[in-house]
Write a protein that holds these residues in place. Structure first.
Motif, short mmCIF file in Angstrom:
data_model
loop_
_atom_site.label_atom_id
_atom_site.label_comp_id
_atom_site.label_asym_id
_atom_site.label_seq_id
_atom_site.Cartn_x
_atom_site.Cartn_y
_atom_site.Cartn_z
N ARG A 1 0.83 -1.23 0.00
CA ARG A 1 0.00 0.00 0.00
C ARG A 1 0.86 1.27 0.00
N ALA A 2 1.94 1.26 0.76
CA ALA A 2 2.81 2.44 0.82
C ALA A 2 3.35 2.77 -0.58
N GLN A 3 3.79 1.73 -1.27
CA GLN A 3 4.31 1.91 -2.63
C GLN A 3 3.19 2.37 -3.57
N HIS A 4 2.04 1.77 -3.41
CA HIS A 4 0.89 2.06 -4.27
C HIS A 4 0.46 3.52 -4.13
N ILE A 5 0.38 3.98 -2.88
CA ILE A 5 -0.06 5.36 -2.65
C ILE A 5 0.94 6.35 -3.25
N SER A 6 2.24 6.10 -3.00
CA SER A 6 3.21 7.11 -3.46
C SER A 6 3.47 7.03 -4.96
N GLU A 7 3.43 5.82 -5.51
CA GLU A 7 3.78 5.69 -6.94
C GLU A 7 2.58 5.92 -7.85
N LYS A 8 1.39 5.57 -7.39
CA LYS A 8 0.26 5.55 -8.33
C LYS A 8 -0.96 6.36 -7.87
N ILE A 9 -1.40 6.16 -6.62
CA ILE A 9 -2.68 6.74 -6.23
C ILE A 9 -2.58 8.26 -6.08
N LYS A 10 -1.63 8.73 -5.28
CA LYS A 10 -1.54 10.19 -5.06
C LYS A 10 -1.20 10.94 -6.35
N PRO A 11 -0.24 10.45 -7.16
CA PRO A 11 0.04 11.19 -8.40
C PRO A 11 -1.20 11.32 -9.29
N ALA A 12 -2.02 10.28 -9.36
CA ALA A 12 -3.24 10.35 -10.19
C ALA A 12 -4.22 11.36 -9.60
#
Ligand code: T5A
Length: 212
Positions: free
Chosen positions: A78-89
């Motif tokens: 989740r940490a990777q997902h939030i920083s790499e994909k969710i927040k940037p989108a």
């Protein structure tokens, strides 16, 4: 939405026990977004990034994983997902449709595995840094209904192999969180698919109205 720094995109999570129709209805949500010309990405947990998908493989098919290791791997993904994909989108106004998120950790690791919920809350605070879904669609059906539908798909993974009592605790935790948080919409997923999708469409139309 990030409470400290509101993001222009809309974050929708889809939750529920196995076989309730998350994948089927995420496809329906994608069709609705396309019809409405709303830019979006669709993603999932565990997974969603290269690291997350490797962790998913280990979590679902990797042999012995201790309960604490399972919890930490969910949050590492989740940490990777939030920083790499969710927040940037979300930052550029793209909607994010996510198949499971932290509510699944409360339900499976907190409810199912009966791990300490305070530990989950601490990890959530650290990893989310204020981010929360704008809408959580909980597809709810009795465990027997979900398991019967999921069974048609073939061999169970490591978590699907748990017993009925485990999934009843998972479902109870989802329902208890749905009472606690306003962002939840509970959909009766035991209904025929057409009726489930009428209900989902109503929720999406209302969200769109609220945002405009
Ligand atoms: N996990 C995940 C944790 O333990 N902690 C965490 O923090 C996170 C994020 C991930 C696993 O990881 C665990 C939970 C899970 O065990 P997953 O990929 O999300 O796994 O997989 P499942 O929940 O196992 O997803 P499924 O594919 O089993 O279920 P879906 O997506 O809910 O169901 P779907 O859409 O594939 O539908 C199943 C069948 O039912 C039919 C569909 O056509 C399909 O055949 N169907 C209906 N039939 C009749 N009426 C309806 N209303 C129907 N809706 C769907």
């Amino acid at each position: 939405m990030n409470v400290n720094d509101p993001l222009p995109g809309c974050f929708i999570t889809v939750e529920g026990i196995e076989g309730v129709g998350k994948s089927t209805n995420i496809q329906f949500i994608q069709d609705w977004l396309e019809l409405n010309n709303i830019p979006y990405i669709q993603t999932r947990e565990p997974g969603g990034t290269e690291l997350g998908e490797k962790l998913r493989e280990l979590l679902l098919h990797g042999g012995t994983v201790s309960d604490d290791a399972e919890l930490l791997m969910m949050f590492a993904s989740r940490a990777q997902h939030i920083s790499e994909k969710i927040k940037p989108a979300l930052k550029v106004g793209t909607w994010v449709i996510c198949d499971r998120f932290t509510d699944s950790t409360y339900a499976y690791q907190g409810g199912g595995r009966q791990l300490n919920v305070d530990n989950i809350q601490q990890l959530e605070q650290m990893v989310h840094a204020g981010l929360q879904p704008d809408l959580t669609l909980l597809l709810d059906a009795p465990v027997e209904v979900g398991r019967a539908r999921a069974a048609k798909r073939g061999a169970a993974d490591r978590i699907e192999a748990e017993d009925l009592a485990f999934f009843n605790r998972v479902r109870a935790m989802f329902l208890s969180r749905a009472k606690e948080f306003k962002r939840y919409e509970v959909i009766d997923a035991a209904q025929p698919l057409e009726q489930v999708q009428v209900a989902i469409k109503q929720v999406l139309e209302s969200l769109k109205r609220d945002l405009s």
